[in-house]
Design a protein around this motif. Structure first.
Motif, mmCIF file in Angstrom:
data_model
loop_
_atom_site.group_PDB
_atom_site.id
_atom_site.type_symbol
_atom_site.label_atom_id
_atom_site.label_comp_id
_atom_site.label_asym_id
_atom_site.label_seq_id
_atom_site.Cartn_x
_atom_site.Cartn_y
_atom_site.Cartn_z
ATOM 1 N N LYS A 1 0.531 -1.545 0.292
ATOM 2 C CA LYS A 1 0.069 0.077 -0.019
ATOM 3 C C LYS A 1 0.900 0.882 -0.010
ATOM 4 O O LYS A 1 0.791 2.287 -0.279
ATOM 5 C CB LYS A 1 -0.903 0.208 1.128
ATOM 6 C CG LYS A 1 -1.539 -0.442 1.449
ATOM 7 C CD LYS A 1 -2.759 -0.883 3.065
ATOM 8 C CE LYS A 1 -4.325 -2.212 2.211
ATOM 9 N NZ LYS A 1 -4.680 -2.306 3.671
ATOM 10 N N GLN A 2 1.906 1.171 0.784
ATOM 11 C CA GLN A 2 2.846 2.558 1.095
ATOM 12 C C GLN A 2 3.265 2.473 -0.274
ATOM 13 O O GLN A 2 3.704 3.785 -0.918
ATOM 14 C CB GLN A 2 3.844 2.373 2.291
ATOM 15 C CG GLN A 2 3.674 3.027 3.033
ATOM 16 C CD GLN A 2 2.860 3.544 3.785
ATOM 17 O OE1 GLN A 2 3.263 4.257 3.329
ATOM 18 N NE2 GLN A 2 2.965 3.801 4.921
ATOM 19 N N LEU B 1 8.109 16.203 -2.494
ATOM 20 C CA LEU B 1 7.483 15.295 -1.771
ATOM 21 C C LEU B 1 7.444 15.062 -0.917
ATOM 22 O O LEU B 1 8.451 15.084 0.029
ATOM 23 C CB LEU B 1 7.820 13.593 -2.034
ATOM 24 C CG LEU B 1 8.252 13.617 -3.605
ATOM 25 C CD1 LEU B 1 9.339 13.957 -4.509
ATOM 26 C CD2 LEU B 1 7.559 11.911 -3.991
ATOM 27 N N ILE B 2 5.660 14.905 -0.317
ATOM 28 C CA ILE B 2 5.823 14.843 1.646
ATOM 29 C C ILE B 2 5.282 13.401 2.195
ATOM 30 O O ILE B 2 4.502 12.841 1.732
ATOM 31 C CB ILE B 2 4.466 16.021 2.238
ATOM 32 C CG1 ILE B 2 5.190 16.921 1.465
ATOM 33 C CG2 ILE B 2 4.243 15.516 3.350
ATOM 34 C CD1 ILE B 2 3.834 18.012 1.328
ATOM 35 N N PHE B 3 5.985 12.879 2.969
ATOM 36 C CA PHE B 3 5.752 11.763 3.290
ATOM 37 C C PHE B 3 5.292 11.893 4.794
ATOM 38 O O PHE B 3 6.177 11.990 5.774
ATOM 39 C CB PHE B 3 6.646 11.053 2.902
ATOM 40 C CG PHE B 3 6.885 10.625 1.995
ATOM 41 C CD1 PHE B 3 8.641 10.016 0.952
ATOM 42 C CD2 PHE B 3 5.748 10.590 0.929
ATOM 43 C CE1 PHE B 3 8.895 10.075 0.342
ATOM 44 C CE2 PHE B 3 6.465 10.117 -0.205
ATOM 45 C CZ PHE B 3 8.358 9.950 -0.893
ATOM 46 N N ASP B 4 3.946 11.405 5.146
ATOM 47 C CA ASP B 4 3.917 11.530 6.597
ATOM 48 C C ASP B 4 4.046 10.331 7.041
ATOM 49 O O ASP B 4 3.104 9.253 6.822
ATOM 50 C CB ASP B 4 2.302 12.175 7.095
ATOM 51 C CG ASP B 4 2.531 12.015 7.948
ATOM 52 O OD1 ASP B 4 0.836 12.383 8.422
ATOM 53 O OD2 ASP B 4 2.899 12.348 8.785
ATOM 54 N N GLU B 5 4.963 9.835 8.295
ATOM 55 C CA GLU B 5 5.199 8.657 8.581
ATOM 56 C C GLU B 5 4.767 7.704 7.876
ATOM 57 O O GLU B 5 4.083 6.346 7.737
ATOM 58 C CB GLU B 5 3.959 8.739 9.657
ATOM 59 C CG GLU B 5 3.957 9.766 10.367
ATOM 60 C CD GLU B 5 4.608 9.375 12.186
ATOM 61 O OE1 GLU B 5 5.892 8.263 12.008
ATOM 62 O OE2 GLU B 5 5.077 9.871 12.763
ATOM 63 N N PRO B 6 5.914 7.356 6.950
ATOM 64 C CA PRO B 6 6.250 6.562 5.213
ATOM 65 C C PRO B 6 6.388 5.144 5.631
ATOM 66 O O PRO B 6 5.525 4.085 5.222
ATOM 67 C CB PRO B 6 7.185 6.768 4.500
ATOM 68 C CG PRO B 6 7.959 7.925 5.316
ATOM 69 C CD PRO B 6 7.058 8.518 6.899
ATOM 70 N N THR B 7 6.905 4.787 6.939
ATOM 71 C CA THR B 7 7.175 3.384 7.752
ATOM 72 C C THR B 7 6.227 2.379 8.553
ATOM 73 O O THR B 7 6.896 1.933 8.567
ATOM 74 C CB THR B 7 9.088 3.275 7.847
ATOM 75 O OG1 THR B 7 9.151 4.512 8.918
ATOM 76 C CG2 THR B 7 9.643 3.842 6.812
ATOM 77 N N ASN B 8 5.598 3.400 9.356
ATOM 78 C CA ASN B 8 4.498 3.096 10.113
ATOM 79 C C ASN B 8 4.036 1.696 9.885
ATOM 80 O O ASN B 8 4.178 0.575 8.814
ATOM 81 C CB ASN B 8 3.636 3.712 10.378
ATOM 82 C CG ASN B 8 3.445 5.149 11.318
ATOM 83 O OD1 ASN B 8 4.863 5.166 12.356
ATOM 84 N ND2 ASN B 8 3.124 5.694 11.722
ATOM 85 N N GLY B 9 4.634 0.715 10.610
ATOM 86 C CA GLY B 9 4.162 -0.655 10.280
ATOM 87 C C GLY B 9 4.938 -1.824 9.659
ATOM 88 O O GLY B 9 4.503 -2.799 9.081
ATOM 89 N N LEU B 10 6.002 -1.208 8.968
ATOM 90 C CA LEU B 10 7.032 -1.813 7.647
ATOM 91 C C LEU B 10 7.715 -2.657 7.743
ATOM 92 O O LEU B 10 8.099 -1.624 9.634
ATOM 93 C CB LEU B 10 7.555 -1.115 6.773
ATOM 94 C CG LEU B 10 6.713 -0.370 5.809
ATOM 95 C CD1 LEU B 10 7.469 1.138 4.707
ATOM 96 C CD2 LEU B 10 5.317 -0.594 4.784
ATOM 97 N N ILE C 1 11.932 2.117 1.655
ATOM 98 C CA ILE C 1 11.388 3.649 1.708
ATOM 99 C C ILE C 1 12.775 4.618 1.736
ATOM 100 O O ILE C 1 12.232 5.775 0.931
ATOM 101 C CB ILE C 1 10.526 3.782 3.091
ATOM 102 C CG1 ILE C 1 9.359 3.116 2.304
ATOM 103 C CG2 ILE C 1 10.133 5.756 2.975
ATOM 104 C CD1 ILE C 1 8.392 3.383 1.713
ATOM 105 N N ARG C 2 13.310 3.450 2.635
ATOM 106 C CA ARG C 2 14.726 5.231 2.731
ATOM 107 C C ARG C 2 15.325 5.291 1.627
ATOM 108 O O ARG C 2 15.343 6.365 1.258
ATOM 109 C CB ARG C 2 15.423 4.753 3.934
ATOM 110 C CG ARG C 2 16.331 5.363 4.340
ATOM 111 C CD ARG C 2 17.619 5.132 5.187
ATOM 112 N NE ARG C 2 18.091 4.028 5.450
ATOM 113 C CZ ARG C 2 18.285 2.805 5.379
ATOM 114 N NH1 ARG C 2 17.418 2.648 6.863
ATOM 115 N NH2 ARG C 2 18.921 2.143 5.729
#
Lengths: 323, 349
Positions: free
Chosen positions: B150-151, B166-175, B183-184
């Protein structure tokens, strides 16, 4: 236009629309079967049963007829004014009196399509509400706004797509309904209809499609306001029960109810009754007075309601934070 | 207030005096963002850090027009938003909170609808799906995707516009760790292409690995901003000491003026400029060090120092003593302290 095309694509792709279409078609076919049954000539057993009833009537009169006539002469006050006791109390029964006349497309078929049109319009309300509420509930609306932030365009495209999509849905369903009803009566050779009948049916269908479009837009507008499909249905049901059913009825203002307005719009007019009571002989004498609601009146009432609700939805969507 | 820089030189994001309050069900007002002055420089990865409820997501939502600000101004690439957000939205891609798409539609269909809405050719959908590695699962329904997928779909959506920000809000939550690393690398790769990436995250170690600059907020206010190495370098170093008779050694070191924390079986000595001074002080008392390890300051330490006193559960704020700092300029090394007052605030994310 680009947004509208996208929204129409989304509307058509929704499973609820496809399932709704399937359920509507199956329902129409089931109703058409009952129409076909009603269009058939009476069966041998039904004729036999009717003949039995005729004989029973004859036997009853043979046994009690003379006494009935004598009672009429002795006590005329128990019968209606101007009764001819010798001739008015008994009419020779016929088999046809006890058989249901086969229906015809021109009479029953068109009425059935009218009834189905109302149901399709109610289904359109659900489609419109779900179209918006699903997007709000899933959070996809917020994602959408990061691509198209102009809320006016987004709102307009969704309302328009709900209306147009529901209109197309209703048109297809009513086309199938008309075809199914005509076929059901045609099988029994009773599908004949005059040009006037077809024009009336076409006008009815056109008004039903417009009603479906309006109710879908209303459902969508209400969806922006309350954000849940169940809440939309609850609001509508509550309005119908409390305002339409109780308040306006108690005030004698049935002509302003949504139910009567919808019926008038689709059927080309509607009739209702109000009680008018006047003092008489120490009491009250009440009579039911027939009133009529025109097609135009019904359409205007519905239009105003749709415009108000859609406007309310816009007012809320414009200002509300979107998660 | 500084004049707005020409659009071509303007920072990616500027907010001044940004304020947002919410009304609770009991009618009280809850402050989510209080006078936030944020500057995100063009290019590179900018970390946006803060405790839970500090106003990060609220600030992002206001920038994107999803929430209405009560006061203050915002600009993206020198363009005032949200008034002129439509003029600049094509240059901005964002993932706010959890990725949100239509669950019953496939990943491909979701992106196709978005592409059609913004006038992007449909061929781009396939390209971005391949870019994020979703080519094989593109025709599966979104609701069947794992969180990582989904991410990735959300990132693919942002890439449809080929944005500059690009704005990423908590993109690694739950990964999982592999997903976090992916993601990094994605963020770093985008920044290396010259784009600006604003990432809001709690995983400070990850932010430190990838971010060039950071802004730290608390109570909806900016607490510090600047280059990561400058913020971290400004924090005093600590030294972990392993010694027998730890209690006596702690007393000796405290008497010498150091702050000592007991982390059994070690001692953590804070604010140490010269580790040799520790060994001299202890040796003078016949205490001999068996372990002496400098503990390098990191972003987490800076973060905790700045945000200590913020009750992430939403309780009362305990005002800290003010720390003097120069105001943030978005490019320099200054650490700025956010002043606290007697206003009681609660989490208002």
């Amino acid at each position: 236009m680009r947004l509208l095309r996208v929204e129409l694509t989304r509307f058509a792709s929704r499973r609820l629309v496809r399932w709704g279409l399937l359920v509507a078609v199956l329902g129409i076919l089931a109703i058409a079967v009952t129409s076909w049954v009603g269009a058939r000539p009476p069966s041998a057993s039904e004729v036999s049963q009717a003949q039995e009833y005729v004989q029973q009537q004859k036997d009853y009169w043979a046994q009690d007829g003379a006494a009935q006539i004598q009672d009429c002469k002795d006590h005329p006050e128990n019968y209606w004014d101007g009764v001819d006791c010798e001739h008015d109390l008994y009419t020779e029964p016929k088999v046809e009196d006890f058989l249901q006349a086969p229906g015809s497309f021109a009479a029953e078929g068109i009425d059935t399509v009218g009834m189905e049109a109302i149901l399709v319009a109610v289904l359109a309300l659900v489609l419109g509400a779900a179209f918006v509420c699903a997007e709000v509930a899933s959070g996809a609306l917020g994602n959408w706004l990061t691509f198209e932030p102009r809320r006016g365009r987004v709102y307009t495209s969704k309302i328009a797509a709900a209306a147009i999509g529901a209109a197309a849905f209703a048109a297809v369903v009513l086309l199938v309904a008309t075809g199914a009803e005509w076929t059901a009566f045609a099988i029994e050779g009773r599908a004949g209809a005059s040009g006037h009948d077809w024009c009336q049916l076409a006008a009815l269908a056109g008004r039903a499609v417009a009603l479906a479009a309006g109710l879908s837009a209303l459902g969508a507008g209400l969806g922006f306001f309350v954000r849940h499909t169940a809440a939309v249905l609850g609001v509508v049901a509550g309005w119908m029960a409390v305002v339409d059913g109780a308040v306006l009825g108690a005030l004698g203002q049935q002509r302003w109810t949504l139910r009567l307005s919808g019926q008038a719009w689709v059927d080309g007019g509607a009739t209702y009754y109000v009680e008018k009571c006047t003092p008489a002989d120490g009491g009250l004498s009440c009579e039911s007075v027939e009133r009529h609601v025109s097609t135009v009146h019904g359409g205007l009432v519905l239009l105003v309601v749709v415009v108000v609700v859609v406007g309310l939805g816009w007012f809320v969507f414009r200002r509300r934070d979107v998660s | 207030m500084a004049a707005t820089a020409p659009a071509g030189d303007a920072p990616a994001i500027v907010t001044r005096g940004l304020r947002k309050t919410y009304r609770t069900r009991r009618g009280k007002r809850r402050v989510a963002v209080e006078g936030l002055d944020l500057t995100v420089p063009r290019g590179g990865v900018h970390g946006f850090l803060g405790p839970n409820g500090s106003g990060k997501t609220t600030s992002i939502r206001m920038l994107l027009g999803l929430a209405r600000a009560d006061a203050g101004t915002m600009e993206i690439f020198g363009t005032p938003v949200p008034a002129r957000l439509p003029d600049v939205v094509a240059r901005v891609g964002a993932i706010v909170e959890q990725p949100k798409f239509f669950p019953a539609f496939t990943g491909r269909k979701n992106l196709t609808l978005l592409a059609a809405a913004i006038g992007v050719p449909s061929q781009e959908v396939g390209r971005v799906l391949e870019t994020v590695g979703l080519g094989e699962r593109a025709d599966d329904r979104f609701k069947s995707y794992s969180l990582g997928m989904k991410q990735r779909l959300a990132i693919a959506a942002t890439l449809l516009k080929d944005p500059d920000l690009l704005i990423f809000d908590e993109p690694t939550n739950g990964l999982d760790p592999a997903g976090i690393r992916e993601i990094r690398h994605t963020m770093r790769g985008l920044a290396d292409q010259g784009k600006t990436v604003l990432v809001s995250s709690h995983i400070l170690a990850e932010v430190q690995l990838v971010a060039d600059t950071v802004s730290i907020i608390g109570h909806g206010r900016l607490l510090a901003s600047g280059r990561v190495e400058d913020l971290v370098g400004g924090a005093a170093g600590h030294v972990r000491v392993g010694v027998d008779e730890a209690d006596r050694a702690a007393g000796v070191l405290e008497a010498s003026g150091w702050t000592v924390r007991r982390e059994s079986p070690h001692l953590l000595v804070e604010g140490v400029d010269d580790a040799a001074a520790i060994t001299r002080a202890l040796a003078a008392e016949m205490l001999f060090v068996r372990e002496l390890v400098p503990v390098k300051a990191d972003l987490e330490q800076v973060f905790l120092e700045l945000t200590s006193g913020v009750d992430s559960a939403g309780g009362d704020v305990h005002p800290e003593e003010p720390r003097h700092a120069a105001p943030p300029d978005g490019t320099g090394t200054a650490a700025r302290q956010g002043s606290t007052d007697d206003t009681t605030t609660e989490d208002a994310r």
